[in-house]
Design a protein around this motif. Structure first.
Motif, short mmCIF file in Angstrom:
data_model
loop_
_atom_site.label_atom_id
_atom_site.label_comp_id
_atom_site.label_asym_id
_atom_site.label_seq_id
_atom_site.Cartn_x
_atom_site.Cartn_y
_atom_site.Cartn_z
N LYS A 155 2.85 -2.39 9.55
CA LYS A 155 2.23 -1.06 9.47
C LYS A 155 3.00 -0.11 8.55
N ASN B 120 0.79 -1.24 0.00
CA ASN B 120 0.00 0.00 0.00
C ASN B 120 0.83 1.29 0.00
N TYR B 121 1.93 1.28 0.75
CA TYR B 121 2.70 2.53 0.89
C TYR B 121 3.39 2.94 -0.42
N GLU C 36 -1.58 12.16 -0.85
CA GLU C 36 -1.06 11.23 -1.86
C GLU C 36 -2.08 11.00 -2.97
N THR D 151 -2.15 6.27 0.98
CA THR D 151 -2.20 6.20 2.44
C THR D 151 -2.60 7.54 3.05
N SER D 152 -2.89 8.53 2.20
CA SER D 152 -3.36 9.83 2.69
C SER D 152 -4.09 10.56 1.57
N GLY E 84 -8.03 -1.48 5.28
CA GLY E 84 -7.53 -1.04 3.98
C GLY E 84 -7.63 -2.13 2.94
N LEU F 88 -9.83 6.79 6.02
CA LEU F 88 -9.01 7.77 6.74
C LEU F 88 -9.81 8.39 7.88
N LEU G 58 -11.40 6.12 -0.13
CA LEU G 58 -10.27 6.17 0.81
C LEU G 58 -10.58 7.11 1.97
N PHE H 76 0.22 0.29 6.13
CA PHE H 76 -0.43 1.50 6.63
C PHE H 76 -1.68 1.14 7.43
N ILE H 77 -2.60 0.35 6.88
CA ILE H 77 -3.71 -0.18 7.65
C ILE H 77 -3.95 -1.63 7.24
#
Length: 342
Positions: free
Chosen positions: A172, A74-75, A103, A99-100, A181, A326, A322, A176-177
């Motif tokens: 993690k 994911n990252y 992004e 992841t945000s 996720g 979040l 997403l 990330f999740i």
């Protein structure tokens, strides 16, 4: 016209979904595959008569690649997708797209700048029962939608991921999740699609209770409220150890819709007047059955490139789904209901 395709990341999702589905599409030629594990890239390259790379940057320099699938932890989704778009390639990125929100915005901007397609691999929208349910809700046959519950759970990625218990899914800094996720974002996307409504408030509980080797969530339950006032729950889990559950139930004024809930019928509609309609639409395919071979995601992506149409799940759609996940993380951290910005 044949499109030349490359796949970045040759783990399970590439092996079971992307590569076979590209190979089955007559408009496609798989020309390159990339994985930092050389043997994995070589194995996929041999199978699909493609060129193997271990450095995706090197691969993106090739002129004979029209589009790429990003099948990485994911990252890496956002940075690699942005690099591919900047290199002038169309991109199909696995979920969650980033992841945000920042992004996700970078990916959307890169797609706009390059004029290339960006699609996020939310395959639940293409399931027959889900499409039929969306039609019924849109037509008014269900009346006002009061509530819903949706769930996606199975025994966990160790039974599915290329690295088993050592998979990036449990780490993690790479994932990330966790289940939220991996599975929850699919259902967040699905419910937005079914209801044609956006969520404005999210509350969540998240636990790591089933996986000793994980520092990400393996059980998550979200409570969601939509703009139209529909409330419901979304559960994502890697702890449904006996059997996978991929069901959604919509409770409306005139009918209750049961999706992927009955073993024989993929959609059961129970009307308030006592009538029940059962649809045999071909059940959702599960990982237990060897994975999906006809998710329609690849075909839709290729189609959108060839006909220059906007993919059903473009960057903006991916970002909205997403955002729910979040928001759930914010809710967990603050122990409050999180309001999504309009």
């Amino acid at each position: 016209m044949s499109l030349k395709i490359a796949v970045i990341g040759c783990g399970s999702i590439a092996k079971h979904r992307h590569l076979p589905e590209y190979a089955a599409n007559k408009h496609v030629e798989i020309t390159a595959v990339c994985d930092i594990v050389g043997e994995r890239a070589e194995e996929a390259a041999a199978k699909y008569e493609a060129k193997a790379y271990t450095d995706y940057q090197e691969m993106l320099k090739q002129d004979d690649i029209d589009a790429v699938s990003v099948c990485l932890p994911n990252y890496l989704h956002a940075p690699v997708s942005v690099d591919a778009l900047n290199a002038g390639k169309h991109v199909l990125c696995e979920k969650p797209m980033a992841t945000s929100a920042e992004e996700a915005d970078q990916m959307i901007e890169a797609a706009q700048r390059s004029g290339k397609k960006l699609m996020i691999g939310h395959n639940q929208r293409f399931v027959n029962s889900h499409q039929k349910a969306r039609e019924l809700i849109a037509s008014g046959a269900v009346g006002k939608v009061y509530s819903f519950r949706t769930t996606f759970g199975h025994g966990g990625p160790e039974g599915w991921s290329a690295d088993g218990k050592d998979s990036w899914f449990f780490k993690k800094d790479e994932a990330f999740i966790g289940a939220m996720g991996d599975l929850g974002v699919h259902k967040a996307d699905l419910v937005r699609y079914l209801l044609q409504d956006e969520f404005v408030e999210v509350g969540a509980f998240v636990e790591t209770s089933a996986k000793e080797n994980a520092d990400v969530d393996d059980n998550a339950t979200l409570i969601l409220k939509s703009e139209k006032g529909t409330i419901g729950t979304l559960a994502a889990s890697w702890a449904y150890t006996a059997k996978e559950d991929n069901s959604t139930i919509i409770y409306g004024e005139k009918a209750t819709l049961r999706l992927e809930d009955d073993p024989a019928y993929s959609l059961v509609v129970q009307y308030t007047n006592g009538e029940t309609v059962k649809y045999e639409l071909g059940a959702i395919q599960s990982n237990d059955e060897g994975g999906q071979t006809t998710t329609h995601v690849i075909d839709h992506f290729i189609d959108s490139i060839q006909n220059d149409t906007t993919p059903l799940i473009d960057g903006e759609e991916g970002k909205k789904s997403l955002a729910i996940i979040l928001a759930a993380l914010e809710s967990v951290e603050t122990k409050r209901i999180y309001s999504l910005e309009k």
